[in-house]
Scaffold this active site. Structure first.
Site, PDB file in Angstrom:
ATOM      1  N   THR A  97       0.881  -1.079  -0.084  1.00 59.55           N
ATOM      2  CA  THR A  97      -0.199   0.083  -0.010  1.00 59.55           C
ATOM      3  C   THR A  97       0.958   1.212  -0.037  1.00 59.55           C
ATOM      4  OG1 THR A  97      -1.477   1.494   1.404  1.00 59.55           O
ATOM      5  CG2 THR A  97      -0.245  -0.311   2.433  1.00 59.55           C
ATOM      6  N   CYS A 129      -2.035   5.217  -5.049  1.00 61.20           N
ATOM      7  CA  CYS A 129      -3.046   4.123  -4.168  1.00 61.20           C
ATOM      8  C   CYS A 129      -3.019   2.893  -4.952  1.00 61.20           C
ATOM      9  CB  CYS A 129      -4.338   4.801  -3.808  1.00 61.20           C
ATOM     10  SG  CYS A 129      -5.224   3.577  -3.060  1.00 61.20           S
TER      11      CYS A 129
END
Length: 231
Positions: A83, A197
């Protein structure tokens, strides 16, 4: 091949992409029945999201450091945080383990530099777009001056990530909303787009855009493959 530890589950939608892409990459590069030697710690994302929304980064750091130490103890020879946002605590993890952490911003910078871009648009959660841990690393270590959308557009980008993409929803209206944000920033001088993201690649691809796109998940996976396969 070297064992790679994945800190995932943030969200599992993108972690599944990591798992598949790493295994496909090993198969393509090594051949035969080879697959990726991986260890994975997959969080309950609701716990992490609660820390994020409360601004309790100390607790979030403790959770990720614990995961990193457990993966190292289990035999991981390198680590990846699956992430962008949780690279906020990358330095804390590095200080607590004796194995390398493959930083997603470093992997992304390689793709940006190969395309000759200097001021790409950074899309991601509010935390990634507004805090210094990501943009600052790109600038200080790689000379890349990432820009971010305006306040209203940052709200749109952030909402779609949490309310849709992290829950497996990929909506055409949201794709168009992202393209509108990108068009405005390109008109203002952005020369590329960072999918900052790991879920954004579920919504957009290079084919949707008129400037270079940098899918952080794909670039991070390439760094992971290089680590596992090349001593």
């Amino acid at each position: 091949m070297r064992w790679l530890g994945l800190i995932g589950g943030m969200s599992w939608e993108s972690t599944a992409t990591y798992y598949r892409a790493l295994n496909e990459g090993v198969r393509d590069r090594v051949g035969g029945l080879h697959s990726a030697p991986l260890l994975m710690w997959s969080f309950d994302f609701a716990v992490i999201e609660d820390c994020q929304m409360r601004g309790d980064w100390d607790q979030a750091t403790d959770l990720l450091v614990d995961a990193a130490e457990r993966l190292e103890g289990a035999g991981a020879e390198g680590l990846m945080i699956c992430t962008n946002t949780m690279h906020r605590m990358a330095d804390d993890i590095v200080s607590r383990v004796d194995i390398p952490l493959l930083h997603i911003a470093d992997a992304t910078s390689v793709g940006i530099q190969q395309q000759g871009c200097h001021s790409p648009l950074l899309l991601g959660t509010r935390f990634t777009m507004e805090q210094a841990f990501y943009k600052g690393r790109l600038q200080s270590q790689h000379g890349i001056d990432a820009v971010v959308p305006n306040e209203a557009d940052r709200g749109v980008v952030h909402r779609i990530i949490y309310e849709e993409l992290c829950q497996g929803q990929v909506l055409e209206a949201s794709r168009e909303a992202y393209k509108s944000v990108i068009d405005s920033s390109v008109s203002a001088g952005a020369d590329g787009v960072i999918f900052g993201c790991t879920e954004i690649g579920l919504l957009l691809s290079q084919d949707d855009l008129g400037v270079p796109a940098f899918d952080t998940t794909a670039l991070h996976v390439q760094a992971g493959l290089e680590f596992m396969i090349n001593e």
